[in-house]
Write a protein that holds these residues in place. Structure first.
Motif, mmCIF file in Angstrom:
data_model
loop_
_atom_site.group_PDB
_atom_site.id
_atom_site.type_symbol
_atom_site.label_atom_id
_atom_site.label_comp_id
_atom_site.label_asym_id
_atom_site.label_seq_id
_atom_site.Cartn_x
_atom_site.Cartn_y
_atom_site.Cartn_z
ATOM 1 N N LEU A 159 66.104 27.527 -19.966
ATOM 2 C CA LEU A 159 64.673 27.584 -20.255
ATOM 3 C C LEU A 159 64.424 28.009 -21.699
ATOM 4 C CD1 LEU A 159 61.707 27.533 -19.267
ATOM 5 C CD2 LEU A 159 61.996 29.931 -18.614
ATOM 6 N N LEU A 160 65.126 29.071 -22.118
ATOM 7 C CA LEU A 160 64.961 29.541 -23.495
ATOM 8 C C LEU A 160 65.477 28.505 -24.495
ATOM 9 C CD1 LEU A 160 66.012 33.295 -23.086
ATOM 10 C CD2 LEU A 160 63.696 32.331 -23.251
ATOM 11 N N GLY A 161 66.565 27.836 -24.137
ATOM 12 C CA GLY A 161 67.091 26.796 -25.017
ATOM 13 C C GLY A 161 66.122 25.640 -25.160
ATOM 14 N N SER A 162 65.477 25.283 -24.048
ATOM 15 C CA SER A 162 64.488 24.206 -24.091
ATOM 16 C C SER A 162 63.310 24.587 -24.979
ATOM 17 C CB SER A 162 64.002 23.902 -22.671
ATOM 18 O OG SER A 162 63.002 22.903 -22.688
ATOM 19 N N ARG B 165 68.335 23.077 -11.697
ATOM 20 C CA ARG B 165 68.575 22.450 -12.999
ATOM 21 C C ARG B 165 68.621 20.935 -12.891
ATOM 22 N NH1 ARG B 165 73.310 20.947 -16.204
ATOM 23 N NH2 ARG B 165 74.669 21.461 -14.452
ATOM 24 N N HIS B 166 69.248 20.420 -11.849
ATOM 25 C CA HIS B 166 69.365 18.975 -11.701
ATOM 26 C C HIS B 166 67.999 18.327 -11.455
ATOM 27 C CE1 HIS B 166 73.714 19.227 -11.751
ATOM 28 N NE2 HIS B 166 73.670 20.185 -10.830
ATOM 29 N N VAL B 167 67.142 19.033 -10.736
ATOM 30 C CA VAL B 167 65.786 18.522 -10.513
ATOM 31 C C VAL B 167 65.023 18.464 -11.834
ATOM 32 C CG1 VAL B 167 63.585 18.960 -9.364
ATOM 33 C CG2 VAL B 167 65.730 19.367 -8.143
ATOM 34 N N ILE B 168 65.183 19.516 -12.640
ATOM 35 C CA ILE B 168 64.505 19.545 -13.940
ATOM 36 C C ILE B 168 65.023 18.417 -14.833
ATOM 37 C CG2 ILE B 168 64.141 20.900 -16.033
ATOM 38 C CD1 ILE B 168 64.317 23.414 -14.303
ATOM 39 N N LEU B 169 66.340 18.224 -14.828
ATOM 40 C CA LEU B 169 66.925 17.148 -15.636
ATOM 41 C C LEU B 169 66.404 15.779 -15.199
ATOM 42 C CD1 LEU B 169 70.715 17.859 -16.330
ATOM 43 C CD2 LEU B 169 68.965 17.175 -17.976
ATOM 44 N N LEU B 170 66.398 15.552 -13.887
ATOM 45 C CA LEU B 170 65.940 14.269 -13.370
ATOM 46 C C LEU B 170 64.467 14.047 -13.700
ATOM 47 C CD1 LEU B 170 66.374 11.723 -11.690
ATOM 48 C CD2 LEU B 170 65.844 13.063 -9.635
ATOM 49 N N THR B 171 63.665 15.091 -13.532
ATOM 50 C CA THR B 171 62.230 14.974 -13.825
ATOM 51 C C THR B 171 61.998 14.704 -15.309
ATOM 52 O OG1 THR B 171 61.736 16.514 -12.020
ATOM 53 C CG2 THR B 171 60.012 16.135 -13.665
ATOM 54 N N GLY B 172 62.731 15.445 -16.152
ATOM 55 C CA GLY B 172 62.572 15.249 -17.594
ATOM 56 C C GLY B 172 63.001 13.861 -18.038
ATOM 57 N N ALA B 173 64.115 13.378 -17.473
ATOM 58 C CA ALA B 173 64.587 12.041 -17.825
ATOM 59 C C ALA B 173 63.599 10.973 -17.361
ATOM 60 C CB ALA B 173 65.965 11.792 -17.210
ATOM 61 N N ALA B 174 63.062 11.173 -16.149
ATOM 62 C CA ALA B 174 62.072 10.223 -15.639
ATOM 63 C C ALA B 174 60.814 10.239 -16.510
ATOM 64 C CB ALA B 174 61.714 10.567 -14.194
ATOM 65 N N ASN C 149 56.599 15.786 -22.502
ATOM 66 C CA ASN C 149 57.785 16.089 -21.703
ATOM 67 C C ASN C 149 58.067 17.588 -21.649
ATOM 68 O OD1 ASN C 149 59.373 14.460 -20.061
ATOM 69 N ND2 ASN C 149 61.181 14.720 -21.356
ATOM 70 N N LEU C 150 57.758 18.310 -22.719
ATOM 71 C CA LEU C 150 57.895 19.764 -22.681
ATOM 72 C C LEU C 150 56.984 20.342 -21.601
ATOM 73 C CD1 LEU C 150 58.863 22.501 -23.777
ATOM 74 C CD2 LEU C 150 57.026 22.356 -25.492
ATOM 75 N N SER C 151 55.758 19.849 -21.536
ATOM 76 C CA SER C 151 54.825 20.329 -20.517
ATOM 77 C C SER C 151 55.328 19.999 -19.118
ATOM 78 C CB SER C 151 53.444 19.697 -20.742
ATOM 79 O OG SER C 151 52.932 20.043 -22.013
ATOM 80 N N LEU C 152 55.880 18.802 -18.956
ATOM 81 C CA LEU C 152 56.394 18.396 -17.649
ATOM 82 C C LEU C 152 57.592 19.260 -17.241
ATOM 83 C CD1 LEU C 152 56.400 16.384 -15.275
ATOM 84 C CD2 LEU C 152 57.834 14.872 -16.679
ATOM 85 N N VAL C 153 58.526 19.454 -18.162
ATOM 86 C CA VAL C 153 59.721 20.257 -17.870
ATOM 87 C C VAL C 153 59.339 21.701 -17.557
ATOM 88 C CG1 VAL C 153 61.787 21.262 -18.934
ATOM 89 C CG2 VAL C 153 61.345 18.808 -19.124
ATOM 90 N N MET C 154 58.400 22.261 -18.315
ATOM 91 C CA MET C 154 57.987 23.641 -18.066
ATOM 92 C C MET C 154 57.291 23.787 -16.715
ATOM 93 S SD MET C 154 59.067 25.632 -20.421
ATOM 94 C CE MET C 154 60.549 24.609 -20.553
ATOM 95 N N ALA C 155 56.566 22.757 -16.296
ATOM 96 C CA ALA C 155 55.916 22.814 -14.981
ATOM 97 C C ALA C 155 56.961 22.876 -13.873
ATOM 98 C CB ALA C 155 55.012 21.599 -14.793
ATOM 99 N N ILE C 156 57.993 22.052 -13.989
ATOM 100 C CA ILE C 156 59.044 22.049 -12.963
ATOM 101 C C ILE C 156 59.862 23.340 -13.035
ATOM 102 C CG2 ILE C 156 61.023 20.789 -12.048
ATOM 103 C CD1 ILE C 156 58.326 19.364 -11.837
ATOM 104 N N TYR D 214 69.179 21.560 -20.826
ATOM 105 C CA TYR D 214 69.491 21.567 -19.400
ATOM 106 C C TYR D 214 70.731 20.729 -19.082
ATOM 107 C CZ TYR D 214 65.244 24.054 -18.137
ATOM 108 O OH TYR D 214 64.276 25.030 -17.989
ATOM 109 N N CYS D 215 71.207 19.975 -20.052
ATOM 110 C CA CYS D 215 72.456 19.238 -19.847
ATOM 111 C C CYS D 215 73.663 20.175 -19.893
ATOM 112 C CB CYS D 215 72.619 18.164 -20.917
ATOM 113 S SG CYS D 215 71.377 16.859 -20.859
ATOM 114 N N PHE D 216 73.504 21.348 -20.517
ATOM 115 C CA PHE D 216 74.639 22.250 -20.718
ATOM 116 C C PHE D 216 74.411 23.644 -20.134
ATOM 117 C CE2 PHE D 216 73.939 19.463 -24.414
ATOM 118 C CZ PHE D 216 75.056 18.650 -24.306
ATOM 119 N N LEU D 217 73.161 24.026 -19.919
ATOM 120 C CA LEU D 217 72.850 25.386 -19.487
ATOM 121 C C LEU D 217 72.078 25.365 -18.180
ATOM 122 C CD1 LEU D 217 71.667 26.753 -22.969
ATOM 123 C CD2 LEU D 217 73.926 27.075 -21.920
ATOM 124 N N ASP D 218 71.905 26.558 -17.609
ATOM 125 C CA ASP D 218 71.175 26.682 -16.350
ATOM 126 C C ASP D 218 70.330 27.946 -16.393
ATOM 127 O OD1 ASP D 218 70.254 26.235 -13.843
ATOM 128 O OD2 ASP D 218 72.171 26.487 -12.808
#
Length: 378
Positions: free
Chosen positions: A321-324, A187-196, A173-180, A312-316
């Motif tokens: 990115l750094l928090g992730s 941010r919402h796209v990243i959240l949705l992709t990560g959750a999926a 999931n880290l790899s997936l989130v970093m790709a997006i 990504y639930c709290f930051l943008d």
């Protein structure tokens, strides 16, 4: 694939039994340990009976019956055994026996003649002799470690499964989130992709675990049922096979007979012992729940996969990115430290290695995401 004719199958089986008989007889002649020599001689005698079995099948089918010569491979192994010693060829013989374990399982005539059980028994006997020959005195390294209290198999396996399950979720999931994120998505796209990715990966892992546990249990149960049938039909043969296995593990003939006799006195004890010794199956390992394994796998994967998306639930933007990366890095170090518990490496080394591997995967997918994002955006 064209199915072989009964004649070609019978002759192929006959050739295999002739080869085994000749090889075991040669090993019996060369072996300096009289105890092992007797075991090889008895294995050769059993193979002789199998030769007669396939000769009878050919004769019953009205086909010409003749004894083939040993194959070139068997003659080579025999030559090497006579000149280099039994221990030189034993690993090869063991590998051949392991490869032939299931060769009779789908042949009705062989099943009716209880040949599959004999082949499995031979494989276990040769494996035990090979282990003894390698210097473990009839016990594998894992068995010795268990006796010495150094292996902690139950706890180690459970911990290993937990650590690796969480690691799968985290790195994927880290790899997936970093790709997006590399594609500079919202941010919402990243959240949705990560959750999926979390849900899809966890479901896949759970389904795989459920299928694995169920398939293994069904296979073992079928083998145990076959062994129970063989025990009820041919208890004397099963006793002799158990004696050979114990002798191969280092017991004298008298001790092996006494121990086998005690085990065979009770039907359930005899079945449990034969299942362990002949099939290498631990009946107690069949008690796990496939659903429990699936739920556990789902939870562990999800636990690891949540770290990259939580910030990504709290930051943008860059802070998210750094928090992730920070949350995932801490989790990677924790997983690395966990692997040190069953690898024996230092915590620092394991944590650093895990961090570098995880971040390398994340960096690769981030770069791909950036390239694809720029290309599509342009």
């Amino acid at each position: 694939m064209v199915n072989p004719t009964p004649e070609s199958r019978y002759r192929s089986n006959l050739q295999g039994e002739v080869d085994s008989s000749a090889l075991y007889r040669a090993l019996a002649e060369v072996e300096g340990d009289s105890r092992l020599a007797k075991i090889f001689a008895r294995l050769a005698a059993i193979e002789d009976a199998h030769v007669a079995f396939w000769q009878a099948k050919l004769a019953k089918a009205g086909l010409p019956v003749s004894i083939p010569k040993p194959s070139p491979r068997t003659r080579l192994l025999t030559w090497l055994a006579r000149r280099m010693g039994v221990s030189f060829v034993l690993p090869t013989v063991n590998a051949l026996e392991q490869a032939d374990i299931g060769s009779y399982d789908n042949q009705p005539e062989a099943v009716a003649g209880r040949l599959p059980a004999a082949e499995r028994s031979h494989a276990r006997i040769v494996q035990a002799i090979a282990q003894q020959s390698s210097g473990s005195a009839g016990l594998s390294g894992s068995a010795l470690a268990n006796l010495e209290g150094r292996h902690r198999a139950m706890g180690g396996n459970a911990l290993r499964a937990a650590v690796l399950g969480a690691n799968d979720g985290l790195v994927s999931n880290l790899s997936l989130v970093m790709a997006i994120a590399g594609a500079m998505a919202d941010r919402h796209v990243i959240l949705l992709t990560g959750a999926a990715g979390l849900v899809a990966g966890a479901c896949s892992m759970a389904m795989g675990e459920w299928l694995s546990v169920n398939s293994s249990r069904e296979l073992y149960q079928r083998q145990i049922a076959t062994e129970a049938e063989e025990l009820s039909q041919s208890p004397d043969e099963e006793r002799e096979e158990l004696i050979l296995i114990y002798q191969a593990k280092g017991l004298g003939e008298a001790e092996a007979r006494e121990l086998a006799g005690r085990m065979m006195a009770n039907t359930q004890t005899a079945l449990d012992t034969l299942v362990r010794e002949e099939l290498g199956i631990d009946p107690e390992s069949l008690g796990g729940s496939a659903w429990s394994a699936a739920i556990t796998s789902f939870g562990l994967f999800g636990l690891g996969a949540i770290f990259p998306i939580l910030p990504y639930c709290f930051l943008d933007g860059v802070p998210a990115l750094l928090g992730s990366l920070g949350a995932s890095g801490a989790a990677l170090c924790g997983i690395g430290a966990g692997t040190a518990l069953f690898t024996g490496r230092s915590f620092l080394f394991s944590a650093t290695r895990q961090l570098l591997i995880g971040f390398a995967a994340a960096g690769l997918t981030f770069g791909i995401g950036r390239l694809v994002g720029v290309s599509l955006g342009g």
